[in-house]
Structure formats: structure tokens, C-alpha cells
Design a protein around this motif. Structure first.
Motif, PDB file in Angstrom:
ATOM      1  N   UNK A  17       0.857  -1.175   0.000  1.00  0.00           N
ATOM      2  CA  UNK A  17       0.000   0.000   0.000  1.00  0.00           C
ATOM      3  C   UNK A  17       0.895   1.226   0.000  1.00  0.00           C
ATOM      4  N   UNK A  18       0.459   2.252  -0.698  1.00  0.00           N
ATOM      5  CA  UNK A  18       1.313   3.422  -0.814  1.00  0.00           C
ATOM      6  C   UNK A  18       0.826   4.600   0.018  1.00  0.00           C
ATOM      7  N   UNK A  58      -0.719   4.177   9.187  1.00  0.00           N
ATOM      8  CA  UNK A  58      -1.584   4.608  10.279  1.00  0.00           C
ATOM      9  C   UNK A  58      -1.359   3.680  11.458  1.00  0.00           C
ATOM     10  N   UNK A  59      -1.309   4.255  12.623  1.00  0.00           N
ATOM     11  CA  UNK A  59      -1.071   3.464  13.825  1.00  0.00           C
ATOM     12  C   UNK A  59      -2.233   2.534  14.091  1.00  0.00           C
ATOM     13  N   UNK A  60      -1.929   1.309  14.509  1.00  0.00           N
ATOM     14  CA  UNK A  60      -2.978   0.379  14.879  1.00  0.00           C
ATOM     15  C   UNK A  60      -3.082   0.300  16.400  1.00  0.00           C
ATOM     16  N   UNK A  61      -2.158   0.944  17.099  1.00  0.00           N
ATOM     17  CA  UNK A  61      -2.189   1.004  18.545  1.00  0.00           C
ATOM     18  C   UNK A  61      -2.411   2.448  18.953  1.00  0.00           C
ATOM     19  N   UNK A  62      -2.782   2.683  20.205  1.00  0.00           N
ATOM     20  CA  UNK A  62      -3.023   4.055  20.648  1.00  0.00           C
ATOM     21  C   UNK A  62      -1.761   4.910  20.518  1.00  0.00           C
ATOM     22  N   UNK A  63      -1.942   6.136  20.072  1.00  0.00           N
ATOM     23  CA  UNK A  63      -0.830   7.076  19.965  1.00  0.00           C
ATOM     24  C   UNK A  63      -0.658   7.753  21.317  1.00  0.00           C
ATOM     25  N   UNK A  64       0.565   7.716  21.857  1.00  0.00           N
ATOM     26  CA  UNK A  64       0.839   8.332  23.146  1.00  0.00           C
ATOM     27  C   UNK A  64       0.787   9.850  23.018  1.00  0.00           C
ATOM     28  N   UNK A 122      18.157 -11.734  12.622  1.00  0.00           N
ATOM     29  CA  UNK A 122      18.522 -10.846  11.516  1.00  0.00           C
ATOM     30  C   UNK A 122      18.555  -9.385  11.953  1.00  0.00           C
ATOM     31  N   UNK A 123      18.034  -9.099  13.157  1.00  0.00           N
ATOM     32  CA  UNK A 123      18.066  -7.728  13.657  1.00  0.00           C
ATOM     33  C   UNK A 123      16.971  -6.842  13.115  1.00  0.00           C
ATOM     34  N   UNK A 124      15.876  -7.446  12.685  1.00  0.00           N
ATOM     35  CA  UNK A 124      14.786  -6.616  12.160  1.00  0.00           C
ATOM     36  C   UNK A 124      13.446  -7.318  12.335  1.00  0.00           C
ATOM     37  N   UNK A 125      12.402  -6.534  12.226  1.00  0.00           N
ATOM     38  CA  UNK A 125      11.054  -7.087  12.076  1.00  0.00           C
ATOM     39  C   UNK A 125      10.193  -6.074  11.366  1.00  0.00           C
ATOM     40  N   UNK A 126       9.119  -6.579  10.801  1.00  0.00           N
ATOM     41  CA  UNK A 126       8.175  -5.716  10.104  1.00  0.00           C
ATOM     42  C   UNK A 126       6.938  -5.570  10.980  1.00  0.00           C
ATOM     43  N   UNK A 127       6.447  -4.353  11.083  1.00  0.00           N
ATOM     44  CA  UNK A 127       5.260  -4.087  11.896  1.00  0.00           C
ATOM     45  C   UNK A 127       4.126  -3.671  10.972  1.00  0.00           C
ATOM     46  N   UNK A 128       3.021  -4.390  11.055  1.00  0.00           N
ATOM     47  CA  UNK A 128       1.869  -4.153  10.179  1.00  0.00           C
ATOM     48  C   UNK A 128       0.957  -3.082  10.760  1.00  0.00           C
ATOM     49  N   UNK A 129       0.647  -2.099   9.949  1.00  0.00           N
ATOM     50  CA  UNK A 129      -0.258  -1.030  10.371  1.00  0.00           C
ATOM     51  C   UNK A 129      -1.710  -1.425  10.127  1.00  0.00           C
ATOM     52  N   UNK A 130      -2.605  -0.654  10.711  1.00  0.00           N
ATOM     53  CA  UNK A 130      -4.030  -0.937  10.570  1.00  0.00           C
ATOM     54  C   UNK A 130      -4.494  -0.861   9.123  1.00  0.00           C
TER      55      UNK A 130
END
Ligand code: FES
Length: 159
Positions: free
Chosen positions: A43-44, A48-54, A70-78
Motif C-alpha cells: 500500500x502506498x 496509520x497506527x494500529x495502537x493508541x498514539x501516546x 537478523x536484527x529486524x522485524x516488520x510491523x503491520x499497520x491498521x
């Protein structure tokens, strides 16, 4: 056999064949479009945050323990977009965060531990550990996000 019955049968057969023929292009277009969207393109739109924004604008995307070997991970947004969280090379207690959307044509990029860079498998673009283009066809650096570590938690600011 009654000629009226035969005409009805012929009519029903004609309607059935034409209904199937008319719907084929629509069905094929839907199949081709959905498989291309899923397999290649990220998606381009803006993540957008899927968790509450502090209150300080950061969101919690995981712990340092989520960083694989590997020193990384991918975090999926809402919204389906994702960010790439990478452990810094020079200080492994710190992290860097990039959009995982390649700036060439929008495929997902991934961290390559052996090459210490970010790679896009679609057309071969490479980005340095700071997100700069090292090999095209991409011409623009990856978008980066402010990030910090608090205790064991990884916090990212998406604006
Ligand atoms: Fe990444 Fe083309 S989409 S190199």
C-alpha cells in the motif's frame, strides 16, 4: 414434442450461454487485479497506527526481543502498510525505522543481514542501512520515522 417447449428451451440455452460469456471479462479482471495487488504491491498511503498514539506522538510497536537474529522485524499497520524496524549496526541498543514501501514502484522491502542493507526483490533496488539508495532503479531514499527505545519497548513516531 411441443414446438413451443422447444423454443423455450432454445431461448433458455441461449440466455445461459450469453450470461456466462458476458460475465467472464469481469471475473477475469477481478482475479488478475487482486493477485497482482497482493503479491507485489505494498500500500502506498501513509502508515496509520494500529495502537493508541501516546501523548508524545509515539506508538509502541514491540520489544527489542521481537528483533530476530537478523536484527529486524516488520510491523503491520491498521491500513495494511508496514514499517521495517532495524537494529542499528553501530549501537545494537538503538533502532532505525523505515517505511517498508519501496520508492520505485511500491513493493515491500526487507532487511538483509548478510549484506547489511535493505533489498527490494521486485526490481533489485538496494538501500543502505540509513535508507539511502545504493542500487537502482529506485531513485529516492526510503522514508524514515523517528524512533526510540524505552526500557525494552520500541517506540515509533509516524508523523
Ligand atoms: Fe522496488 Fe522496483 S518496486 S525496485
Amino acid at each position: 414434442m411441443n414446438p413451443l417447449t422447444m423454443e423455450r428451451r432454445a431461448f433458455m440455452k441461449w440466455v445461459g450461454v450469453n450470461a456466462i460469456a458476458a460475465s467472464l471479462p469481469v471475473a477475469l479482471t477481478a482475479c488478475v487485479k487482486s493477485s497482482a495487488d497482493v503479491s507485489e504491491k505494498a500500500e502506498t498511503s501513509k502508515p496509520q497506527a494500529s495502537k493508541p498514539i501516546r501523548s508524545d506522538g509515539f506508538i509502541d510497536v514491540g520489544s527489542m526481543g521481537n528483533l530476530s537474529e537478523s536484527g529486524s522485524f516488520r510491523y503491520q499497520m491498521a491500513n495494511g502498510n508496514s514499517i521495517l524496524v532495524v537494529r542499528q549496526l553501530e549501537d545494537t541498543t538503538k533502532i532505525q525505522v523505515f517505511s517498508s514501501v519501496c520508492t520505485h514502484r511500491g513493493c515491500n522491502v526487507g532487511w538483509q543481514i548478510n549484506d547489511q542493507d535493505i533489498f527490494c526483490a521486485c526490481h533489485g533496488s538496494r538501500f543502505s542501512a540509513s535508507g539511502e539508495v545504493t542500487t537502482g532503479p529506485a531513485e529516492s531514499p526510503l522514508q524514515t520515522y523517528a524512533a526510540k527505545v524505552e526500557g525494552d519497548r520500541i517506540l515509533v513516531k509516524l508523523t
